[in-house]
Scaffold this active site. Sequence first.
Site, short mmCIF file in Angstrom:
data_model
loop_
_atom_site.label_atom_id
_atom_site.label_comp_id
_atom_site.label_asym_id
_atom_site.label_seq_id
_atom_site.Cartn_x
_atom_site.Cartn_y
_atom_site.Cartn_z
N ALA A 8 14.81 3.68 4.64
CA ALA A 8 15.66 4.37 3.65
C ALA A 8 15.12 4.11 2.25
O ALA A 8 15.82 3.58 1.38
CB ALA A 8 17.10 3.88 3.80
N ALA A 129 9.10 11.71 -4.75
CA ALA A 129 10.38 11.03 -4.98
C ALA A 129 10.08 9.57 -5.27
O ALA A 129 9.08 9.02 -4.83
CB ALA A 129 11.26 11.14 -3.74
N LYS A 182 -5.90 15.44 3.13
CA LYS A 182 -5.16 14.69 2.09
C LYS A 182 -5.78 13.30 1.92
O LYS A 182 -5.92 12.80 0.80
CB LYS A 182 -3.68 14.59 2.48
CG LYS A 182 -2.83 13.89 1.43
CD LYS A 182 -1.41 14.42 1.41
CE LYS A 182 -0.64 13.93 0.19
NZ LYS A 182 0.06 12.67 0.41
N ASN A 186 -7.23 11.73 -1.51
CA ASN A 186 -6.76 10.43 -1.99
C ASN A 186 -7.92 9.45 -2.17
O ASN A 186 -7.94 8.66 -3.10
CB ASN A 186 -5.73 9.82 -1.03
CG ASN A 186 -4.37 10.50 -1.10
OD1 ASN A 186 -3.56 10.36 -0.20
ND2 ASN A 186 -4.10 11.24 -2.17
P1 NAD Z 1 9.27 3.55 0.12
O1 NAD Z 1 8.58 2.23 -0.05
O2 NAD Z 1 10.05 4.10 -1.01
O3 NAD Z 1 10.25 3.47 1.37
C1 NAD Z 1 9.93 2.83 2.56
C2 NAD Z 1 11.20 2.16 3.07
O4 NAD Z 1 10.96 1.66 4.37
C3 NAD Z 1 11.65 0.96 2.21
O5 NAD Z 1 13.01 1.14 1.87
C4 NAD Z 1 11.47 -0.22 3.15
O6 NAD Z 1 12.41 -1.25 2.94
C5 NAD Z 1 11.70 0.46 4.50
N1 NAD Z 1 11.22 -0.32 5.64
C6 NAD Z 1 10.00 -0.88 5.83
N2 NAD Z 1 9.96 -1.54 6.99
C7 NAD Z 1 11.20 -1.41 7.55
C8 NAD Z 1 11.79 -1.90 8.76
N3 NAD Z 1 11.11 -2.65 9.61
N4 NAD Z 1 13.08 -1.58 9.01
C9 NAD Z 1 13.80 -0.82 8.14
N5 NAD Z 1 13.29 -0.33 6.98
C10 NAD Z 1 12.00 -0.63 6.70
O7 NAD Z 1 8.15 4.56 0.60
P2 NAD Z 1 8.08 6.14 0.34
O8 NAD Z 1 7.64 6.38 -1.05
O9 NAD Z 1 9.31 6.80 0.85
O10 NAD Z 1 6.82 6.52 1.25
C11 NAD Z 1 6.87 6.64 2.66
C12 NAD Z 1 5.53 7.23 3.07
O11 NAD Z 1 5.41 8.54 2.52
C13 NAD Z 1 4.32 6.44 2.51
O12 NAD Z 1 3.28 6.43 3.44
C14 NAD Z 1 3.93 7.23 1.27
O13 NAD Z 1 2.56 7.10 0.92
C15 NAD Z 1 4.24 8.65 1.71
N6 NAD Z 1 4.53 9.59 0.62
C16 NAD Z 1 5.40 9.26 -0.37
C17 NAD Z 1 5.67 10.17 -1.37
C18 NAD Z 1 6.65 9.88 -2.49
O14 NAD Z 1 6.74 10.66 -3.43
N7 NAD Z 1 7.41 8.80 -2.44
C19 NAD Z 1 5.04 11.43 -1.36
C20 NAD Z 1 4.16 11.74 -0.31
C21 NAD Z 1 3.91 10.80 0.67
O1 KPL Z 2 -1.84 12.47 -3.93
C1 KPL Z 2 -2.19 11.94 -4.96
C2 KPL Z 2 -1.72 10.56 -5.21
O2 KPL Z 2 -1.52 10.16 -6.36
O3 KPL Z 2 -1.52 9.85 -4.21
C3 KPL Z 2 -3.14 12.69 -5.88
C4 KPL Z 2 -3.56 11.95 -7.10
C5 KPL Z 2 -2.51 14.02 -6.25
C6 KPL Z 2 -4.42 12.99 -5.10
O4 KPL Z 2 -5.09 11.85 -4.75
#
Ligand code: NAD
Ligand code: KPL
Length: 303
Positions: A8, A129, A182, A186
């Site tokens: 969450a 987010a 992607k 990255n």
């Molecule tokens: P985040 O760190 O905000 O959320 C992850 C959550 O998982 C945390 O609340 C953490 O406490 C919980 N968690 C971890 N282990 C747990 C467990 N064993 N039991 C219960 N909860 C547990 O991460 P995020 O930003 O939501 O990213 C999630 C994935 O999506 C990542 O791989 C990230 O790179 C990718 N992503 C994120 C975004 C973004 O904008 N945030 C965009 C694209 C991709």
């Molecule tokens: O996805 C990205 C990130 O910041 O993780 C970008 C910079 C858009 C591409 O690598």
Amino acid sequence: MTWYILGAGSLGSLWAARLARAGQPVRLLLRDRQRLDAYRARGGITLVEDGRESLYPIPAETADQSGPIRRLLLASKAYDAETAAASVAARLQPGAELVLLQNGLGSQQAVARHLPRARCLYASSTEGAFRDGDFRVVFAGKGQTWLGDERQGPAPAWLEELHAAGIPVEWSTDILERLWRKLAMNCAINPLTVLHQCRNGELAGHAEEVSALCDELGKLLHACGYPQAAEQLHGEVERVIAATAANFSSMYQDVAQERRTEIAYLLGHACREGERLGLPLGRLHALHGRLREYLRQRGLPDA
Ligand code: NAD
Ligand code: KPL
């Protein structure tokens, strides 16, 4: 059918809030009693959208409860995915459907290997987010999420439920190609922004380095069997650098905030796959080595 959300954080809360708002059954799975108490004290998930806050009192429980789970979104960081999945493995019903929402590659396959009776779908998202407090999420950027099945099964009927909840998902018939593309983007951008301590746009001043990395990443994508992911890679990297010139990459932000990075599932995964295939990827290995050293010097995990 109930959507269980494990992880969450930013994206998990964003999905949960939109599903709840659409009237769909959703439950959060929290790590332990302490997190559950903290959640209850907050009264729910707060979603901040266009400056407006809404509180969603979504039911929650700890992951170690005993109720059966048939549909799960796992939205942890890549390095937490296996442990998180293991914490609910005993509750998953045969044929349970999991959406694995992690950046990079490697964690999804590790989870799927441990859950052979479940259907693991992989997701790749460009939605943005971030958390501005405990159980608070700010919707920072519209985007798209692709879902797909490495084993080439059909698209699930519940995609419509996600659309109805305003979650922009699209079925991908080659999700690994999308995830590789992607990952390559990255790898070409994020480590350099960390090592040069710069915004994405400043990489225009390191054009030779970017170009040489794209060249090796292209060779890797071809060797892995994803030639389409290699098409116009350098051009798209340059386009993203220009389009996001004022932004700090996600890896830059992780390091700046002294958070663990997903290096092992991005550059680390690329280097491991290159080694497995016997490809000479000198620039990528050198970059990986420099980044690991940089992280170690700051007391952060280097894998
Ligand atoms: P985040 O760190 O905000 O959320 C992850 C959550 O998982 C945390 O609340 C953490 O406490 C919980 N968690 C971890 N282990 C747990 C467990 N064993 N039991 C219960 N909860 C547990 O991460 P995020 O930003 O939501 O990213 C999630 C994935 O999506 C990542 O791989 C990230 O790179 C990718 N992503 C994120 C975004 C973004 O904008 N945030 C965009 C694209 C991709
Ligand atoms: O996805 C990205 C990130 O910041 O993780 C970008 C910079 C858009 C591409 O690598």
